[in-house]
Design an enzyme around this catalytic site. Structure first.
Site, short mmCIF file in Angstrom:
data_model
loop_
_atom_site.label_atom_id
_atom_site.label_comp_id
_atom_site.label_asym_id
_atom_site.label_seq_id
_atom_site.Cartn_x
_atom_site.Cartn_y
_atom_site.Cartn_z
N GLY A 253 0.82 -1.21 0.00
CA GLY A 253 0.00 0.00 0.00
C GLY A 253 0.85 1.25 0.00
N VAL A 257 0.29 4.77 5.06
CA VAL A 257 -0.26 3.66 5.84
C VAL A 257 0.84 2.70 6.24
CG1 VAL A 257 -1.95 1.78 5.86
CG2 VAL A 257 -2.48 3.92 4.68
N GLY A 258 1.85 2.57 5.40
CA GLY A 258 2.97 1.71 5.74
C GLY A 258 3.65 2.13 7.04
N GLU A 275 5.64 -3.31 1.00
CA GLU A 275 5.71 -3.05 -0.45
C GLU A 275 4.97 -1.74 -0.66
OE1 GLU A 275 7.45 -4.74 -2.33
OE2 GLU A 275 7.41 -6.88 -1.87
N CYS A 309 1.91 0.35 -8.89
CA CYS A 309 2.92 0.91 -7.98
C CYS A 309 4.29 1.02 -8.63
CB CYS A 309 3.01 0.09 -6.70
SG CYS A 309 3.54 -1.62 -6.95
#
Length: 527
Positions: A253, A257-258, A275, A309
């Protein structure tokens, strides 16, 4: 508390627009499984029947969503403790279950992806279903090799002895998926977790609700429900899960948020794989095959409406070939879309929030945003943006403030490769970096002078489909890696084992106290 809030692991809508979602229930794998108690199943079925006639009725819950999550995680952890998932036959059965899930439900998966992203069935098959099928096939073909003890050479100081490394399952892991490729980043990662012999909680993204609903229905049918739980729901469900102690967390994501996932994992000292993403650059130098570069770049920005991504995020082209490159891009666009973009086959931006974010980039004044070379068509209501290439963009433009994650590609002109590399290195390390060149010297300079999660020469994006390579980020673009054997290693503890002889003749007294001067001399000399 509404019915929406009390129902267990997954509450999402089957309607097209998530903003209009009603409290429709998707049965969780835990409650539907044989792992759930009869009383819990009866209670769940009663709530399900109530949901058919009640919409926002307030009822007193007998068990909260968080409590059900707790019990589901506890069930998986209990299964892990039995070590049944260590058995290779069990692992093969689960991997074959994923194969069968995909093979039996291609139409349902394609329909869900179309509902969520307006993605064509053809693209979903190639980019998601086939990608996971290849991952499963690789794991099944190599499982015995991957799980075997790896001999290590013990030093003469340990004689007589043997040494080896044994891959060991971690236990119970958490996989948090993303919305842009909701099959690959859930089931694809799950392949590695199951091949390594783990139990797994898989959190599907609520931003792709149709796909999450399909996964919630299918996973408990095809995989061991005592070892795999599919969880749906929004950020609250993720936050509840992150309060648990897992043996590994694999998150796909955004960087924002990571950071939250990383902080939550730190509370339990849980290792993570993140990731993330970033602004993946592309260099086109004076020796590049411009036709190939134009085709592959434009193809990549067409994929999933640019919501990838590892999509090229900006291009640095040498000035000496810039005009030829622009002309080639225009020809390629005309070749790809001779009658305009096929809106039936072409994807859409996932939601209104992301659409507005991208339109802020496109609607910026031209002097900063740059000139639209090709594309530049959009429809706010349909969340449609055609593949769009910008030239003459300012580095201070909105399109350069964050990862684009859409079908927009700005191009910058540079004098030489040194300037291009300085531009890249002045920014956070990307998830991928690309270069189009036929100069071996320039390619080596690019590889040795820039840092990125992965690098690709004379292509873009395709490294994701190569299972022999690790896939992951570095710095702001991520931590750790997945895919193939590297994914197996991520979900394994590589336990070192030293096996010594127990015979007295190999237990010299020099090792033990009291230490005379002679013993000390001998130990310093030979150890």
């Amino acid at each position: 508390m509404t019915l929406w809030r009390i129902l267990s692991l997954g509450i999402i809508s089957g309607v097209r627009d998530q903003a209009q979602a009603s409290p429709a229930l998707v049965l969780s794998s835990f409650v539907r499984s044989r792992a759930a108690s009869p009383s819990l199943r009866r209670e769940f079925n009663l709530q399900r029947m109530a949901a058919s006639s009640l919409k926002e009725t307030e009822i007193a819950p007998s068990e909260s969503e968080a409590s059900l999550l707790n019990r589901a995680v506890a069930t998986l952890q209990a299964t892990a403790a039995t070590r049944k998932t260590h058995d290779l036959a069990w692992r093969r059965e689960q991997l074959q279950g994923i194969q069968k899930l995909l093979n039996d439900n291609k139409e349902a998966i394609a329909n869900a992806a179309h509902d969520d992203l307006h993605r064509s069935a053809f693209e979903t098959h190639l980019s998601e279903v086939r990608t996971v099928e290849i991952e499963v096939s690789q794991a099944l073909a190599n499982l015995a090799t991957w799980t075997a003890d790896v001999p290590a050479s013990a030093s003469y100081r340990q004689m007589p002895s043997s040494a080896f490394v044994r891959p060991e399952p971690l236990g119970t892991v958490l996989i948090i998926g993303a919305w842009n490729y909701p099959i690959v980043v859930t089931l694809g990662v799950l392949v590695s977790a199951l091949a390594a012999g783990n139990c797994a909680v898989v959190k599907a993204s609520e931003i792709a609700p149709a796909t999450a609903a399909v996964l919630a229905e299918l996973v408990p049918k095809y995989l061991d429900p005592e070892a795999v739980a599919l969880v749906t729901g929004g950020p609250d469900a993720s936050q509840s899960l992150l309060k648990h102690r897992f043996d590994h967390i694999f998150f796909t994501g955004s960087e924002r948020v990571g950071r939250l996932v990383y902080a939550a994992a730190a509370e339990h000292l849980t290792p993570v794989t993140l990731e993330l993403g970033g602004k993946s650059p592309t260099i086109v130098d004076a020796t590049a095959n411009l036709k190939v570069a134009a085709r592959r770049l434009l193809w990549a920005k067409n994929l999933n409406c640019g919501q990838v991504c590892i999509a090229p995020d900006y291009v640095l082209v040498e000035k000496s070939v810039a005009e030829d490159f622009y002309a080639q891009l225009e020809r390629t666009y005309a070749d790809f879309f001779p009658e305009g973009v096929d809106k039936e086959e072409y994807g859409r931006i996932v939601n209104d929030r992301n659409m507005e974010r991208l339109l802020l980039m496109l609607e910026e004044e031209e002097a900063i945003r740059g000139k639209i070379l090709v594309g530049g068509e959009w429809n706010r209501e349909e969340r449609y943006i055609s593949p769009t290439i910008l030239v003459g963009t300012s580095p201070k433009a909105k399109v350069m403030e964050e990862e684009i994650f859409g079908p927009i590609l700005p191009i910058f002109e540079v004098e030489n490769q040194e300037e291009a590399q300085a531009f890249i290195n002045a920014r956070p390390k990307p998830l991928a970096a690309y270069m189009f060149s036929t100069s071996s010297k320039a390619i080596e300079q690019f590889l040795s002078s820039t840092s990125s999660g992965n690098a690709v020469i004379n292509d873009v994006v395709m490294h994701f489909a190569e299972g022999a390579l690790p896939f992951g980020g570095v710095g702001n673009s991520g931590i750790g890696c997945g895919h193939g054997y590297h994914g197996f290693q991520t979900f394994s503890h590589m336990k070192g084992v030293l096996h010594k002889s127990s015979r007295s003749m190999f237990d010299p007294p020099i090792r033990y106290p009291p230490y005379s001067e002679k013993k000390k001399w001998l130990m310093k000399k030979f150890i």
